[in-house]
Design an enzyme around this catalytic site. Structure first.
Site, PDB file in Angstrom:
ATOM      1  N   LEU A 160      76.079 -71.387  25.060  1.00 40.72           N
ATOM      2  CA  LEU A 160      75.866 -71.364  23.608  1.00 40.72           C
ATOM      3  C   LEU A 160      77.030 -71.977  22.835  1.00 40.72           C
ATOM      4  CD1 LEU A 160      74.360 -67.774  23.214  1.00 40.72           C
ATOM      5  CD2 LEU A 160      73.188 -69.924  23.731  1.00 40.72           C
ATOM      6  N   HIS A 196      73.557 -73.093  18.392  1.00 45.09           N
ATOM      7  CA  HIS A 196      72.717 -71.934  18.742  1.00 45.09           C
ATOM      8  C   HIS A 196      72.969 -70.784  17.763  1.00 45.09           C
ATOM      9  CE1 HIS A 196      73.037 -73.814  22.879  1.00 45.09           C
ATOM     10  NE2 HIS A 196      71.730 -73.674  22.747  1.00 45.09           N
TER      11      HIS A 196
END
Ligand code: PAF
Length: 283
Positions: A33, A37
């Site tokens: 991530l 994100h």
């Protein structure tokens, strides 16, 4: 933050949320991530009562086994970031949880031309894999709202089609969240971690090339502009798969522009071993 590895466990909890009429926002990811994100998580939090993120590196959407193997896996950091940014629950299943060994073959999804243009042409089977895993995740999480990044515009169109074709997904609302960029313009992507320092310096040329398309767009034949943009990238050391100007809603190539139709520029290009994609609305 709740962490679920089994489908049945998270389904039990989702039923409890549904009974309480909670609006469930869902962000499917493959982990590794980054701030892009997190912007999806933030959008989900703003628009739902309960935010679920899934982390699953889906093997069926990798047409290149080497790419699957090299895909970054950073679960500890991912869980830390999700907790920090107020995600309510994470679904982190193993491969057999999503693809039980005794289940039959995956269904075929009719994705129309989306499957054979742009990414579809260069990554055979990729969108069947995406459609299949997203469908399985939707059945598990039963979200009210789902959040996808605009960087993967063609993926967003595939998901829209998947939702339109399946009455079970009719009530789900999808939001496409704008691409987050590094200060130089490079679109945030989990793959960026595989770029060397030298490649990171060159990588913003993709964004610059999209800006070039936007600045030079004019009605008439678009082939010379696309060709000029491709040459710019090659000069910067990229190996472009495509530089394409397309109709924003269908993603069909637009050989000649009438000065009216909304257009988007899309680029896919290798920098060293890493394949980068990006897009920009041109008009
Ligand atoms: O965009 C991604 O990270 C993946 O394609 C998705 C939507 C999580 C499906 O595996």
């Amino acid at each position: 933050m709740r962490l679920y590895k089994n489908k049945s466990d998270i389904q039990g909890f989702i039923t409890h949320l549904k009974d309480k009429k909670r609006v469930i926002g869902f962000v499917p990811t493959m982990g590794a991530l980054h701030a892009g994100h997190i912007s999806l998580i933030q959008a989900a939090r703003q628009q739902s009562d309960f935010t679920v993120c899934s982390i699953f590196v889906n093997p069926t959407q990798f047409n290149d086994p080497g790419d699957l193997q090299k895909y970054p896996r950073t679960i500890e950091k991912d869980l830390y970031l999700l907790e920090l940014h107020g995600c309510d629950a994470v679904f982190y299943p193993g491969v057999e949880e999503i693809y039980p060994p005794n289940a039959g073959p995956a269904p075929h999804y009719n994705l129309g031309r989306l499957e054979s243009i742009l990414e579809g042409a260069y990554r055979p089977g990729h969108f069947q894999g995406v459609a299949d895993v997203v469908s399985r995740l939707f059945y598990t999480i039963r979200p009210d709202k789902v959040f996808f990044g605009q960087k993967d515009l063609q993926q967003c169109r595939v998901i829209e089609r998947l939702m339109a074709d399946n009455p079970d997904f009719e009530r789900i609302r999808m939001q496409m969240v704008p691409t987050l960029r590094e200060p130089g313009g490079l679109a945030m992507s989990s793959r960026n971690t595989r770029l060397s320092a030298e490649e990171l310096r060159k990588a913003p040329a993709i964004y610059q090339t999209l800006l070039y398309l936007k600045e030079h767009l004019a009605p008439g034949d678009l082939a010379p502009l696309q060709e000029a943009a491709k040459i710019r990238l090659i000069r910067e050391g990229f190996r472009p798969d495509y530089v394409s100007i397309v109709d924003t809603s269908t993603l069909e190539a637009c050989p000649s522009w009438n000065g009216q139709t909304p257009l988007t520029g899309l680029i896919a290009a290798y920098l060293g071993e890493v394949r980068l994609i990006d897009n920009m609305e041109l008009v």
